[in-house]
Design an enzyme around this catalytic site. Sequence first.
Site, PDB file in Angstrom:
ATOM      1  N   VAL A 114       0.866  -1.180   0.000  1.00 20.93           N
ATOM      2  CA  VAL A 114       0.000   0.000   0.000  1.00 20.93           C
ATOM      3  C   VAL A 114       0.900   1.226   0.000  1.00 20.93           C
ATOM      4  O   VAL A 114       1.937   1.246   0.646  1.00 20.93           O
ATOM      5  CB  VAL A 114      -0.977   0.045   1.204  1.00 20.93           C
ATOM      6  N   SER A 115       0.483   2.228  -0.758  1.00 18.33           N
ATOM      7  CA  SER A 115       1.277   3.460  -0.838  1.00 18.33           C
ATOM      8  C   SER A 115       0.810   4.507   0.150  1.00 18.33           C
ATOM      9  O   SER A 115       1.589   5.333   0.596  1.00 18.33           O
ATOM     10  CB  SER A 115       1.187   4.051  -2.247  1.00 18.33           C
ATOM     11  N   THR A 116      -0.477   4.486   0.442  1.00 19.99           N
ATOM     12  CA  THR A 116      -1.046   5.506   1.321  1.00 19.99           C
ATOM     13  C   THR A 116      -2.043   4.877   2.273  1.00 19.99           C
ATOM     14  O   THR A 116      -2.549   3.781   2.034  1.00 19.99           O
ATOM     15  CB  THR A 116      -1.793   6.586   0.513  1.00 19.99           C
TER      16      THR A 116
ATOM     17  N   GLN B 112      -5.405   3.993   0.582  1.00 18.97           N
ATOM     18  CA  GLN B 112      -5.546   2.725  -0.124  1.00 18.97           C
ATOM     19  C   GLN B 112      -5.998   1.623   0.819  1.00 18.97           C
ATOM     20  O   GLN B 112      -6.657   0.687   0.398  1.00 18.97           O
ATOM     21  CB  GLN B 112      -4.229   2.323  -0.778  1.00 18.97           C
TER      22      GLN B 112
END
Length: 187
Positions: free
Chosen positions: A8-10, A13
């Site tokens: 996950v990037s953020t 998400q």
Amino acid sequence: MIYGYARVSTRGQERCGNSLPEQEERIRQMYPTAEIVTEAYSGARERPIFEGLINKLEKGDTLVVCKLDRFARSVQHGLQYIDRLREKGVRVHILNMGLIEDTPMGRLIVTNLLAFAEFERETILERTQAGKEQARKTNPDYREGRKRLSVPESVIEDVRAGRLSIAQAARDCSVSRCTIERRLKAC
């Protein structure tokens, strides 16, 4: 060996169907014995955990990822990873696409899909920037970033006077300790 990779990037998400547990569950549905490797908040270009996994993989291993955008951010990076993995004899399975075949047709398909994923990402960034620019022009109160969290001045005074600990103040106001500490330094 089968390795699953979830990323996950953020924090956003995590709430939008791409959480690490959801990705892990999808991988385990197809490969129950897979060793899962996770990487959280890798918004930066470097993904040290992913790089470590790529280096660890050996001939005969399979790398499983839920979606192409969890695998690579751009056509260039995606093809570099796929080439590195093919040279090592590692199979790549993107669950929502299938097994990436080591054929000219397989390369054509993955190149096009990577191009569309990169295009989609760039389009989203472009629209986001345009929306921010429009908001700056039309809304005098527009401010980028999160709203400032509210901490009553009385709480800050109680912390300064020693009647309340930083940890307790943070719990009472539903904010982080850092928020209380920043308010203490600002005043």
